[in-house]
Design a protein around this motif. Structure first.
Motif, mmCIF file in Angstrom:
data_model
loop_
_atom_site.group_PDB
_atom_site.id
_atom_site.type_symbol
_atom_site.label_atom_id
_atom_site.label_comp_id
_atom_site.label_asym_id
_atom_site.label_seq_id
_atom_site.Cartn_x
_atom_site.Cartn_y
_atom_site.Cartn_z
ATOM 1 N N LEU A 75 -2.734 -14.254 13.431
ATOM 2 C CA LEU A 75 -2.634 -14.579 12.010
ATOM 3 C C LEU A 75 -3.525 -13.628 11.233
ATOM 4 O O LEU A 75 -4.705 -13.462 11.557
ATOM 5 N N LEU A 76 -2.974 -12.995 10.208
ATOM 6 C CA LEU A 76 -3.743 -12.154 9.306
ATOM 7 C C LEU A 76 -3.878 -12.880 7.975
ATOM 8 O O LEU A 76 -2.876 -13.268 7.378
ATOM 9 N N ILE A 77 -5.111 -13.087 7.547
ATOM 10 C CA ILE A 77 -5.384 -13.615 6.210
ATOM 11 C C ILE A 77 -5.714 -12.413 5.337
ATOM 12 O O ILE A 77 -6.680 -11.705 5.582
ATOM 13 N N ASP A 78 -4.875 -12.204 4.330
ATOM 14 C CA ASP A 78 -4.925 -11.021 3.485
ATOM 15 C C ASP A 78 -4.963 -11.505 2.031
ATOM 16 O O ASP A 78 -4.011 -12.118 1.564
ATOM 17 N N ARG A 79 -6.066 -11.248 1.330
ATOM 18 C CA ARG A 79 -6.231 -11.767 -0.034
ATOM 19 C C ARG A 79 -6.489 -10.606 -0.991
ATOM 20 O O ARG A 79 -7.320 -9.739 -0.716
ATOM 21 N N TRP A 80 -5.776 -10.626 -2.115
ATOM 22 C CA TRP A 80 -5.833 -9.542 -3.086
ATOM 23 C C TRP A 80 -6.061 -10.073 -4.492
ATOM 24 O O TRP A 80 -5.628 -11.177 -4.828
ATOM 25 N N ARG A 81 -6.698 -9.259 -5.312
ATOM 26 C CA ARG A 81 -6.944 -9.597 -6.709
ATOM 27 C C ARG A 81 -5.726 -9.160 -7.528
ATOM 28 O O ARG A 81 -5.697 -8.086 -8.113
ATOM 29 N N GLY A 82 -4.692 -9.967 -7.512
ATOM 30 C CA GLY A 82 -3.503 -9.743 -8.324
ATOM 31 C C GLY A 82 -2.443 -8.874 -7.676
ATOM 32 O O GLY A 82 -2.684 -8.165 -6.697
ATOM 33 N N GLN A 83 -1.257 -8.938 -8.265
ATOM 34 C CA GLN A 83 -0.103 -8.219 -7.727
ATOM 35 C C GLN A 83 -0.280 -6.709 -7.789
ATOM 36 O O GLN A 83 0.169 -5.990 -6.910
ATOM 37 N N ALA A 84 -0.946 -6.201 -8.820
ATOM 38 C CA ALA A 84 -1.139 -4.751 -8.935
ATOM 39 C C ALA A 84 -1.917 -4.205 -7.735
ATOM 40 O O ALA A 84 -1.618 -3.109 -7.238
#
Length: 110
Positions: free
Chosen positions: A54-63
């Motif tokens: 499982l990869l947990i991948d978190r980003w600050r917004g779609q851009a």
């Protein structure tokens, strides 16, 4: 707004774990963690599914996600997925960062 993406990689004969290990060993995961807008990038191994990562991948917004998808690292990741013959599923969530307590709060130990 943060976007959380859960990627499940499944393979055979330990290939999913080998993929994650190569992502770490090669420095590719570290480069992704340093990308502008990346808030989390971590691999986990479920106890009950030995052929899954499982990869947990978190980003600050779609851009931020769009920039990541346009980066050369996506080619590296695609090559490694092919090398290890992995199949994937993806779940995507927009995180509630309103600060308003939820009914679940009473179950959370901080």
């Amino acid at each position: 707004m943060s976007i959380l993406v859960l990627l499940t990689y499944t393979g055979k004969d330990g290939s999913a774990r080998k993929f994650a290990e190569e992502m770490e060993r090669s420095g590719t995961a570290a480069l992704i963690r340093r990308e502008d807008g990346n808030e989390r990038y971590e691999y986990f191994f479920p106890f009950s599914e030995s052929e899954t990562v499982l990869l947990i991948d978190r980003w600050r917004g779609q851009a931020s996600i769009d920039r990541h998808h346009a980066s050369p690292m996506m080619g590296t990741i695609a090559q490694l997925r092919e090398k290890y013959d992995l199949h994937m599923s993806v779940e995507r969530y927009v995180l509630d960062e309103s600060g308003i307590p939820t009914r679940d709060e009473k179950f959370i130990r901080h």
